[in-house]
Scaffold this motif. Structure first.
Motif, short mmCIF file in Angstrom:
data_model
loop_
_atom_site.label_atom_id
_atom_site.label_comp_id
_atom_site.label_asym_id
_atom_site.label_seq_id
_atom_site.Cartn_x
_atom_site.Cartn_y
_atom_site.Cartn_z
N TYR A 1 87.62 -3.11 -3.66
CA TYR A 1 86.96 -4.46 -3.55
C TYR A 1 85.59 -4.15 -4.01
O TYR A 1 84.92 -3.51 -3.58
CB TYR A 1 87.07 -5.14 -2.37
CG TYR A 1 86.14 -6.49 -2.27
CD1 TYR A 1 87.00 -7.68 -2.71
CD2 TYR A 1 84.83 -6.43 -1.64
CE1 TYR A 1 86.13 -8.80 -2.71
CE2 TYR A 1 84.26 -7.48 -1.58
CZ TYR A 1 84.72 -8.87 -2.23
OH TYR A 1 84.16 -9.81 -2.12
N ASN B 1 82.47 -11.14 -9.90
CA ASN B 1 82.78 -12.48 -9.45
C ASN B 1 83.72 -12.97 -10.33
O ASN B 1 84.06 -12.80 -11.45
CB ASN B 1 81.62 -13.45 -9.48
CG ASN B 1 80.87 -13.17 -8.45
OD1 ASN B 1 80.87 -12.91 -7.13
ND2 ASN B 1 79.41 -12.79 -8.84
N ARG C 1 86.40 -9.94 -11.28
CA ARG C 1 86.69 -9.35 -10.23
C ARG C 1 88.22 -9.22 -10.19
O ARG C 1 88.83 -8.29 -9.90
CB ARG C 1 86.56 -10.00 -8.99
CG ARG C 1 86.95 -9.56 -7.51
CD ARG C 1 86.33 -10.42 -6.26
NE ARG C 1 85.05 -10.35 -6.14
CZ ARG C 1 84.43 -10.86 -5.19
NH1 ARG C 1 84.91 -11.80 -4.38
NH2 ARG C 1 83.08 -10.55 -5.10
#
Length: 481
Positions: A76, A81, A85
């Motif tokens: 992660y 964003n 991501r």
């Protein structure tokens, strides 16, 4: 070079030496820090470059000889964003610290670098989930180690900077000589050796080789003529010297085709060759690699490796010793097998690489493994290769392997690992047949006694040993293509 903007392509052409530009394998956009800084990342055969997003400046960050590890991180990333991501690939590169270098001065594998000994980490967040960047980088690092090992043998493998027109003339001349000398084993061997040396020195020769199939057709005809058959009566002991010459010719034929495959995975002409005429050439290459050469009925592989190891090591290291005709025949047989597996190793790599080079190409690792299994000789072939690995790594030999021997060991175990990964039937056979060898002999701590730590490929051989040891002694699972 696929998926590169014209602006970046023009910039690379302007800033890099021509020989380096022609060897750019991939260029991707990536986030390089927590601030979201974007850079283009370009990979050549030797180096990794970062280009700023304005495409005005670039720097060489690392040479593959400094790379310690390349990993795809499944983690992660908090500072990414949205789509970034979801779509980014996190590639972590650990490398030995080197001074940054000026790309315009990077003409070989070592210029501009100063080894400082400390490790650094480069985290790249490639902005495409489908990008083959990580696979290309890993493959490039391995290819670099192989190339540097070849270069460490002598000066004949080192890249030569020649004008394209000179390389074209040289290739055309050698092509003509090869096509005209097909009835003479001695002449054919000489011209093949010249072409092999030229291909080791110039990537341009490889590109010309894949442009048309006239030379390749001749090479395959010669392989079929002298591997499965002979121009002499092999039962006649007086003719065995001539049979040795024929086997040696086959060896250089295998070596030459294998060399032409090396580092050419991005050439469209080579990709097309693999599927032309419904895989005619690919099927023929697999068959020629796996078929046992014609030998006298009285010939058989020795069951004891020690005497063969001593004989073959003396031959590989050019020790001044007179060999009997039976010893020469055994050496020629060993060379034939080792050269054939070098080509088969390249064919398997091509199948693995095709997943990211050209996913639409029908030549892939699944198809190739089907052909290998259909051949019917793969189990006996693997018996021969494991025997040769035992010969090469025999602990009674007091000296370490030279560069050529090290490459053979790397290829044998690389081929073995790929068969374990992608061919369930062969994997089961290897597991059942060679448990003892992998459990007690093919271990890093044992085999490293014969390996030279100064040879670039040695580190990868040790890594192979660790993986193979675990895979052979554990339950073999069905492959996942």
């Amino acid at each position: 070079m696929a998926n590169i903007s014209p602006k970046v392509d023009a910039f690379l052409l302007k800033r890099l030496p021509r020989v380096e530009y022609e060897r750019i394998r991939i260029c991707e956009i990536a986030i390089v820090d927590a601030n979201g800084t974007l850079r283009f990342v370009a990979l050549s055969d030797e180096n990794l470059y970062l280009i700023d997003s304005s495409v005005k400046n670039m720097k060489g960050v690392l040479n593959y000889g400094d790379v310690v590890s390349v990993n795809y991180e499944h983690n992660y990333v908090p500072f990414l964003n949205g789509e970034d991501r979801e779509n980014c690939q996190h590639v972590r590169i650990v490398y030995r610290n080197s001074a940054e270098f000026n790309p315009e001065e990077t003409l070989d594998a070592t210029s501009g670098f100063k080894k400082l000994g400390k490790q650094k980490v480069l985290d790249l967040y490639i902005r495409s989930k489908m990008s083959p960047f990580c696979a290309v980088l890993k493959n490039s690092c391995t290819s670099h180690a192989v190339k540097q090992t070849k270069n460490s043998k002598d000066d004949s493998s080192k890249e030569t900077l020649c004008k394209p027109e000179h390389m074209k003339y040289l290739f055309q001349q050698l092509q003509e000589d090869i096509l005209q000398s097909h009835d003479s084993v001695e002449d054919m061997y000489f011209y093949l050796k010249e072409l092999l040396t030229a291909a080791q020195r110039s990537f341009s020769i490889k590109k010309l080789f894949w442009k048309n199939y006239s030379v390749l057709d001749c090479l395959l005809d010669q392989l079929a003529k002298y591997s499965l058959n002979s121009s002499v009566n092999v039962a006649n002991s007086q003719a065995r010297g001539a049979r040795c010459d024929e086997l040696d010719l086959c060896s250089i034929l295998f070596d030459l085709i294998a060399e032409m495959f090396g580092e050419t995975e991005l050439l469209p002409d080579r990709s097309s060759f693999l599927v032309v005429d419904e895989f005619t050439y690919s099927r023929k290459l697999v068959r020629l690699c796996l078929n046992e050469p014609l030998m006298p009925e009285s010939f058989s592989r020795p069951t004891k490796t020690r005497a063969t190891a001593k004989l073959f090591d003396s031959f590989c290291k050019s020790e001044s010793k007179k060999f009997s005709i039976e010893e020469e025949l055994l050496v020629s047989y060993c060379n034939f097998l080792l050269s054939s597996q070098s080509l088969l190793f390249e064919l398997v790599l091509a199948g693995v690489e095709m997943k990211w080079v050209n996913p639409s190409n029908r030549y892939d690792i699944k198809w190739l493994m089907q052909q290998i299994t259909k051949n019917g000789n793969i189990k006996e072939y693997m018996r021969a290769l494991i025997w040769l690995a035992m010969v090469l790594l025999d602990l009674t030999i007091p000296t370490t392997l030279n560069a050529h021997q090290s490459l053979w060991v790397y290829q044998i175990f690389g081929l073995t690992q790929n068969l374990m990964d992608y061919n369930y039937e062969v994997a089961q056979f290897i597991k059942e047949e060679f448990q003892e060898e992998f459990k007690y002999f093919f271990l890093p701590g044992i085999v490293s006694k014969r390996l030279d730590g100064e040879i670039p490929i040695t580190e990868k051989i040790v890594a192979q040993m660790k993986v193979l040891h675990l895979n052979v002694v554990k339950v073999v699972e069905e492959p996942d293509y």
